[in-house]
Design an enzyme around this catalytic site. Sequence first.
Site, PDB file in Angstrom:
ATOM      1  N   THR A  81      -5.283 -52.479  -3.324  1.00  0.00           N
ATOM      2  CA  THR A  81      -5.953 -51.211  -3.628  1.00  0.00           C
ATOM      3  C   THR A  81      -5.281 -50.151  -2.755  1.00  0.00           C
ATOM      4  O   THR A  81      -5.530 -50.080  -1.553  1.00  0.00           O
ATOM      5  CB  THR A  81      -7.460 -51.264  -3.287  1.00  0.00           C
ATOM      6  OG1 THR A  81      -8.040 -52.409  -3.922  1.00  0.00           O
ATOM      7  CG2 THR A  81      -8.160 -50.009  -3.761  1.00  0.00           C
ATOM      8  N   LYS A 103      -9.899 -48.804 -10.274  1.00  0.00           N
ATOM      9  CA  LYS A 103     -10.372 -49.539  -9.093  1.00  0.00           C
ATOM     10  C   LYS A 103     -11.021 -48.597  -8.075  1.00  0.00           C
ATOM     11  O   LYS A 103     -12.070 -48.896  -7.510  1.00  0.00           O
ATOM     12  CB  LYS A 103      -9.172 -50.275  -8.455  1.00  0.00           C
ATOM     13  CG  LYS A 103      -9.445 -50.911  -7.116  1.00  0.00           C
ATOM     14  CD  LYS A 103     -10.484 -52.007  -7.182  1.00  0.00           C
ATOM     15  CE  LYS A 103     -10.793 -52.556  -5.792  1.00  0.00           C
ATOM     16  NZ  LYS A 103     -11.960 -53.438  -5.787  1.00  0.00           N
ATOM     17  N   LYS A 157     -11.339 -47.183   3.812  1.00  0.00           N
ATOM     18  CA  LYS A 157     -10.067 -46.785   3.203  1.00  0.00           C
ATOM     19  C   LYS A 157     -10.255 -46.434   1.724  1.00  0.00           C
ATOM     20  O   LYS A 157      -9.751 -45.424   1.230  1.00  0.00           O
ATOM     21  CB  LYS A 157      -9.081 -47.956   3.388  1.00  0.00           C
ATOM     22  CG  LYS A 157      -7.720 -47.825   2.781  1.00  0.00           C
ATOM     23  CD  LYS A 157      -7.519 -48.586   1.492  1.00  0.00           C
ATOM     24  CE  LYS A 157      -7.822 -50.045   1.511  1.00  0.00           C
ATOM     25  NZ  LYS A 157      -7.539 -50.737   0.249  1.00  0.00           N
TER      26      LYS A 157
END
Length: 379
Positions: free
Chosen positions: A142, A228, A307
Site C-alpha cells: 500500500t 485500497k 501511513k
Amino acid sequence: MRPSFRLLSQAAKTPTRSSSIGFIGLGAMGREMAHHLVTKTLAERTQQGRPTSFVVCDSDHATVTRFIDGHSSQIAAKAGHTLVPTAQPSSVAKLCGTVVTMLPSSPQVRDVYLGEGGIMAGLQDASPTAQEDGTLLIDCTTCDRATGVEVAAKMGETYGPSSGPSSAVTMLDAPVSGGVSGAAAATLTFLVGSNNTAAFEQARDAVLSKMGARAIHCGPNGAGLTAKIANNLVLGATMLATAEAMALGVKGGLSAELLAHVLNTSTGRSWSSEVNNPAPGALRGTKHSPPADRHWEGGFAARLQAKDLRLALAAAEDVGLLVPMATMASKIYDRMESMDEYKFKDFSVAFKALLDSAEAAQAEKREAAAAREKAGVAV
Ligand code: NAD
C-alpha cells in the site's frame, strides 16, 4: 528434427527464469502470502513435472533465514525445485520471470524497484531474456498512487509499453485487503491496477489466486492503490469509532463480550467489531482470535494505519476534496505512531490508548488535588 518427448522432459528438469518466482518483503503479510505461493505452486508444478526456483528476499537477514528454515524441507530436491535466499532485489529480478513485492510503503517501493541493486538493475542484467520471455512484476504494497504509476511507467519506458499483451516487462499495483488473518488463510482480496488486461488475468490465475480469494481489476495502473486507500480510510475511522464505543461500554459497566455481541448483531457491526475487535476478550467464544487477545501483538501495525491515512489525505488533496473524518483519524494515528508503546502494535491498540489516556487524566487530577491539599487550599 523435432526434439523427442524424452529430450523435452530432460530439458525441463532445471528451473528456467520464466518458471521462477521471486518474493520481496517477508514481513507480517509477505511471509504468509509467500508461504501459500510457494506451497501451492510447488504442488502444481510437481504434478506438471515443471521444476521451479523460488527466490526470497528481505532487507532483514533473520527474516529470510526464518522463511528458508521453515520451508526448505518442503522443497523436494528430487523434483528439481530450489529455494534461494538473497538480500538483493536485483538478484530476484535477474533470476525470476515473476516477482511479487510486499513492502512497507512508497520509499521502499522506489528503492526496491529503482534504487541501486534494485529490480530495474536486475532486469538490465537479465536482458534480453527478461524482455523476450516477459517479466511480470506485482507490487502488493500500500503506497501512494503516484509512486505506483511512476514506477510502472519507468519499467514500461525502459522495457516496452506497459499496455498490450506483448509487453516485455509489465508491472501491476495489487494492494490487498484482509489483514494478516486473511493472508494466513489465503482469503485476501487483491485490488489491481493494470493498463494490461491480459497481464491482470495472467497474474490473477497464476499468482494471486494462490494467495487470496479474489482479485478485482479496478482500472489502469494506480487504480488498485486508489481503491485500497479509500478502503483504509473507512477501516481507520471505523476502528477508532469501535474502540471508543467499546471503551465507553466497558467503562460504563458492560462486559466486552456482551457489547461485541450487541454491536455484531446490530447496525454498529463492522470488520473492526466482528473480526478485529479492539477490546481483549470481546470475541471469546467466536471463531475469531483478534490481536487484542495477544496484547495487540501482530496484525496491522498502528504505524501502517497512520501511513495509510496520510496517503488518503494526500489523495484527497490531489483531487481537491475535504475529508474531515480522515483528517481527525489521521491526527489520532499519527499520535499513536509517535509513541513506542503503540507504534508497532495492531492498530486496534487504539482501545488501550484511550483507556491509558483516561487513566493518565484521572491520575493528573488526583495529583493536582493532592498538591492543592498539601498547600492547604480547600478542594
Ligand atoms: P512489515 O513491516 O511487517 O513487512 C515489510 C517487510 O519488508 C519487512 O520484512 C521488511 O524487512 C521488508 N523490507 C523493508 N524494506 C525493504 C527493502 N528495501 N528490501 C527488501 N525488504 C524490505 O509490513 P506488513 O504488515 O507485512 O505490510 C506490508 C504492506 O502491506 C504495507 O504496505 C501495509 O500497509 C500493507 N498491508 C498490511 C496489512 C496488515 O494487516 N499488516 C493489511 C493490508 C495491507
